[in-house]
Write an enzyme that holds these catalytic residues in place. Structure first.
Site, PDB file in Angstrom:
ATOM      1  N   GLU A  59       0.827  -1.213   0.000  1.00 43.48           N
ATOM      2  CA  GLU A  59       0.000   0.000   0.000  1.00 43.48           C
ATOM      3  C   GLU A  59       0.860   1.261   0.000  1.00 43.48           C
ATOM      4  OE1 GLU A  59      -0.454  -2.573   1.885  1.00 43.48           O
ATOM      5  OE2 GLU A  59      -2.538  -3.267   1.686  1.00 43.48           O
ATOM      6  N   ARG A 269       6.711 -13.460  -0.691  1.00 44.14           N
ATOM      7  CA  ARG A 269       6.032 -12.195  -0.427  1.00 44.14           C
ATOM      8  C   ARG A 269       6.455 -11.582   0.914  1.00 44.14           C
ATOM      9  NH1 ARG A 269       3.005  -8.167  -3.009  1.00 44.14           N
ATOM     10  NH2 ARG A 269       1.476  -7.281  -1.587  1.00 44.14           N
ATOM     11  N   ASN A 340      -1.148  -8.007  -7.528  1.00 44.83           N
ATOM     12  CA  ASN A 340      -1.283  -7.263  -8.768  1.00 44.83           C
ATOM     13  C   ASN A 340      -0.088  -7.538  -9.684  1.00 44.83           C
ATOM     14  OD1 ASN A 340       0.535  -4.778  -9.363  1.00 44.83           O
ATOM     15  ND2 ASN A 340       0.264  -4.722  -7.137  1.00 44.83           N
ATOM     16  N   ILE A 342       0.949  -5.361 -12.002  1.00 45.78           N
ATOM     17  CA  ILE A 342       1.313  -4.074 -12.609  1.00 45.78           C
ATOM     18  C   ILE A 342       2.821  -3.907 -12.712  1.00 45.78           C
ATOM     19  CG2 ILE A 342       1.147  -1.566 -12.341  1.00 45.78           C
ATOM     20  CD1 ILE A 342      -1.555  -2.031 -10.955  1.00 45.78           C
TER      21      ILE A 342
END
Length: 426
Positions: A59, A269, A340, A342
């Site tokens: 975030e 992660r 995501n 991206i």
């Protein structure tokens, strides 16, 4: 319901503090700034403040374009950036080191009324900006009492999270109704937010498309790739618990069938799992090296016998993508909702993803439709598809170009979000 929620929070507070200390064994950042998590500060702030809450590292990176936009558009304000995780705070410190005189960081207190009141009294923010999914009932209630508008931006809500929230409707609905403005990532997210009780969410897109990949990461990726010689590289990025075993076993099945085996790179992660994944690799007898064992600017050839690189560093995801020929985005082989894609698209890499992408359903479907990504149904099919792409230069190049075009096409969410926030800051 909120009274009961607050009572439960109060009872669990000793356990929450113990958990901080326990996690601090592997991540020392959790043992730092503990008074902030309880609403205690050394001095009161007097500068006009915009408050952005980004719970973790992901975030925080997503909020970077917005934070820089707010700093540029409102030079008389300082910005308060709060987190819940140690990696989020560390990431924010690195991202905003060049504007540290205007960006102050803090941990957000636990969602207990008196702690939130102390926090708001201390900083007196003009606006609260929550990133993605952070809806805390007492936080929002105390902002409403203090007449501080609350906005939820880059907002996303999966079907699973919606059903969970609807079971707690008497707690969540009052908080949802008190939010002044919502900027949703996608149309499905906006629909689910409306079902939750948020009125008139605006679809602005995903701000992660507006993050500029750091040039330094591309340079490091090129240096790391040179050290692998001519070997092709498959990256498994942001893998989660339950995925690495599947990937490693599928990789071992494929190795005897390959004349020139590609190098496999795995980046878990969460940093607390680095050692756990290393143990999995060692148990299977796979020859590997840790990224942390290599110098940042390494150029010396890595031995041909190395079959796998464990990405055990934080803040270098763009570097890992720059190094790879093909990128699989984790969290999607098991029902965790995916991550995501991206960053992979930003670096112009062909993307593979599993079946479980409910956290990013629309963007994943759009990437597949744009020929930037392919969906696979398991670890074996992921590796088979990756190997097929490695042997087809034309298709791999076309997918990479489509991925970068997809990234550029979806930019602009930050400026649309700034427009939504403008009425609360003028």
């Amino acid at each position: 319901m909120r009274l009961l929620y607050s009572f439960v929070w109060g009872l669990s507070l000793p356990f929450a503090i113990f958990r901080l200390w326990w996690r601090g064994r592997q991540e020392p950042g959790y043992r730092q700034h503990i008074p902030e998590r309880l609403g205690f500060y050394s001095r009161y702030e007097t500068t006009p403040t915009i408050w952005v809450h980004a719970v973790s590292a992901g975030e925080t990176r997503a909020a970077e374009p917005l934070i820089r936009g707010l700093l540029a558009n409102y030079p008389q304000h300082h910005l308060l950036l709060t987190h819940m995780t140690a990696t989020g705070r560390e990431t924010g410190g690195k991202l905003f080191a060049d504007v540290a005189d205007r960006v102050r960081q803090s941990f957000l207190p636990y969602d207990i009324n008196w702690m939130m009141r102390r926090f708001l009294k201390h900083y007196s923010p003009q606006l609260c900006v929550l990133i993605e999914t952070e809806v805390w009932p007492n936080l929002i209630a105390q902002c409403e009492i203090a007449n501080i508008p609350v906005s939820l931006v880059n907002a996303r809500l999966s079907e699973k999270s919606l059903k969970k929230a609807q079971k707690l409707a008497s707690l969540i609905l009052p908080a949802a109704h008190a939010i002044s403005a919502v900027a949703a990532q996608s149309n499905p997210d906006a629909r689910r937010l409306r079902e939750l009780g948020i009125s008139s969410p605006t679809v602005t897109g995903n701000m992660k498309f507006d993050v500029t990949p750091p040039a330094l990461m591309a340079e490091r990726g090129a240096a790391l790739r040179r050290s692998f010689g001519n070997r092709q590289i498959i990256l498994c990025a942001s893998t989660r618990d339950g995925e690495e075993e599947l990937i490693l076993d599928a990789f071992l099945e494929q190795l005897p069938l390959l004349d020139n085996a590609p190098l496999l790179m795995i980046t878990p992660r969460h940093p607390q799992r680095f050692d756990q994944v290393a143990q999995m690799i060692e148990e299977r007898g796979i020859a590997y090296i840790r990224r942390s064992a290599l110098h940042h600017d390494v150029v010396s050839p890595i031995a041909d016998k190395i079959q796998l690189v464990l990405g055990d560093t934080m803040g270098e995801m763009y570097m890992y993508y720059a190094t790879a020929d093909i990128a699989f985005v984790g969290g999607s082989l098991v029902p965790l909702g995916g991550h995501n894609l991206i960053e992979a698209c930003a670096m112009g890499k062909p993307v593979l993803t599993g079946l479980h992408t409910f956290n990013f359903s629309e963007i994943t479907d759009q990437a597949i439709a744009a020929h930037a990504a392919l969906r696979v149904d398991g670890a074996r099919s992921m590796l088979r598809e990756a190997l097929a792409l490695l042997s087809d230069d034309q298709k791999r190049q076309h997918m990479g170009e489509s991925a970068h075009a997809f990234f550029l096409q979806h930019q602009g969410a930050t400026s649309r979000t700034l427009d939504i926030l403008k009425p609360f800051l003028n």
